[in-house]
Design an enzyme around this catalytic site. Structure first.
Site, PDB file in Angstrom:
ATOM      1  N   SER A 116       0.835  -1.183   0.000  1.00  0.00           N
ATOM      2  CA  SER A 116       0.000   0.000   0.000  1.00  0.00           C
ATOM      3  C   SER A 116       0.879   1.245   0.000  1.00  0.00           C
ATOM      4  O   SER A 116       1.718   1.421  -0.880  1.00  0.00           O
ATOM      5  CB  SER A 116      -0.966  -0.039   1.197  1.00  0.00           C
ATOM      6  OG  SER A 116      -1.980   0.932   1.072  1.00  0.00           O
ATOM      7  N   GLU A 212      -1.443  -2.804  -8.149  1.00  0.00           N
ATOM      8  CA  GLU A 212      -2.766  -2.957  -7.552  1.00  0.00           C
ATOM      9  C   GLU A 212      -3.126  -1.632  -6.917  1.00  0.00           C
ATOM     10  O   GLU A 212      -2.324  -0.692  -6.911  1.00  0.00           O
ATOM     11  CB  GLU A 212      -2.758  -4.086  -6.515  1.00  0.00           C
ATOM     12  CG  GLU A 212      -1.726  -3.929  -5.401  1.00  0.00           C
ATOM     13  CD  GLU A 212      -2.236  -3.160  -4.201  1.00  0.00           C
ATOM     14  OE1 GLU A 212      -3.440  -3.251  -3.889  1.00  0.00           O
ATOM     15  OE2 GLU A 212      -1.436  -2.441  -3.563  1.00  0.00           O
ATOM     16  N   HIS A 277      -4.417  -5.470  -1.695  1.00  0.00           N
ATOM     17  CA  HIS A 277      -5.392  -5.221  -0.648  1.00  0.00           C
ATOM     18  C   HIS A 277      -6.478  -6.288  -0.561  1.00  0.00           C
ATOM     19  O   HIS A 277      -7.356  -6.191   0.293  1.00  0.00           O
ATOM     20  CB  HIS A 277      -6.051  -3.853  -0.866  1.00  0.00           C
ATOM     21  CG  HIS A 277      -5.145  -2.687  -0.606  1.00  0.00           C
ATOM     22  ND1 HIS A 277      -4.222  -2.251  -1.543  1.00  0.00           N
ATOM     23  CD2 HIS A 277      -5.004  -1.878   0.469  1.00  0.00           C
ATOM     24  CE1 HIS A 277      -3.570  -1.205  -1.051  1.00  0.00           C
ATOM     25  NE2 HIS A 277      -4.023  -0.960   0.155  1.00  0.00           N
TER      26      HIS A 277
END
Length: 307
Positions: A116, A212, A277
């Site tokens: 992230s 992502e 995630h």
């Protein structure tokens, strides 16, 4: 794109430091994560400000200076073998320029784990230290605490990396084919935000790009990918693997955008690759030479992620 230096694998009893470079960390989730690490026969220690909160900005785990100091101290502690990020959120970009890169380099190669917002650190560690890092579950993350698949794949990568040299996603091909290159990537919005900064690499040429994101609607992903295309950052990329798109809307709306923006590159693109995630996220090493088989949904590393 060159391969990067691989840190040493962990052994039972290894000390791992848990830090919060980005968003605030819920105490109960941190304690649950520490229990998992202790169950692996690791010795987890927490940074002084891991549970801190910024007094004005509630999306930050303490001040930029405190978060940077925690990370610096953990990495430079000779007793620490790995630094695990507690969570993502936002804030790594604010503290990354406060790190002493000469001191981090002198401390020697160690294992860094996170995803992230930690994408900003993955990029900085690649460009400034030339070091392999692990895009994987974080110590206070819900997925790490509750999902056996996420736990076991990270554990195998840390302790027995030769057992996970082939990472099988179970996904399919958006664009079929095979490609070889060096892995890189992370949260695609962070890669776009990194452009033009002191730690940004010039592009993904020669790489296998693993991307992502979370909470980005289709038009925003279009904008992010278009920015990377217009900047020339995707020129010469060898292959792409697409991870999870949690809270980005129905995948049937995202898929045409991904195909439109990436299909014209003329390279293999694997989708639904199972990192990021989403639930049960796989651990992906960055900086390792590998082969991506989009049809089979596999990433085969040329050597184990850790030595």
């Amino acid at each position: 794109m060159r391969e990067l230096l691989r840190p040493a694998r962990l052994a039972p009893g290894a000390r791992v430091a848990v830090v919060a470079p980005s968003g605030p960390v819920p105490e109960e989730r941190l304690e649950a994560g520490l229990d998992v690490l202790r169950g692996w026969d690791l010795d987890p220690v927490t940074a002084p400000h891991v549970l801190s909160r910024h007094d004005r900005f509630d999306y930050l785990a303490g001040t930029d200076a405190d978060r940077a100091a925690d990370f610096q101290a953990a990495w430079c502690d000779p007793a620490v073998d790995a630094v695990l990020c507690a969570r993502g959120g936002y804030g790594a970009q604010r503290m990354v320029d406060l790190l002493d890169w000469d001191a981090l380099r002198a401390a020697g190669p160690k294992v860094l784990v996170g995803f992230s917002d930690v994408t900003a650190l993955h990029e900085a560690f690649a460009t400034r230290l030339g070091l392999v890092t692990l895009h994987g579950p974080m110590a206070a993350g819900v997925d790490f605490i509750k999902n056996a698949r996420a736990q076991e794949h990270l554990r195998a990568t840390l302790f027995a990396p030769e057992t996970v040299r082939t990472i099988a996603s179970g996904g399919t091909a958006l664009v079929p084919g095979r490609a070889r290159g060096v892995t890189l990537g992370g949260c695609v919005s962070l890669l776009a935000a990194d452009l033009g900064t002191p730690h940004a690499r010039p592009g993904a040429r020669g790489g296998l790009l693993m991307i992502e994101d979370v909470g980005e609607e289709a038009y925003r992903l279009d904008r992010i990918l278009t920015q990377l295309l217009r900047a020339g950052w995707l020129d010469g990329v060898e292959g792409i693997a697409l991870g999870s798109w949690h809270d980005c809307g129905p995948y049937e709306k995202l898929r045409p955008v991904l195909a439109d923006r990436l299909g014209g590159l003329g390279i293999p693109v694997a989708e639904e690759f199972g990192f990021g995630h989403g639930e049960g996220a796989l651990t992906i090493p960055f900086g390792v030479a590998a082969e991506l088989d989009a049809d089979a949904g596999t990433l085969t590393l040329s050597e184990p992620a850790l030595r």
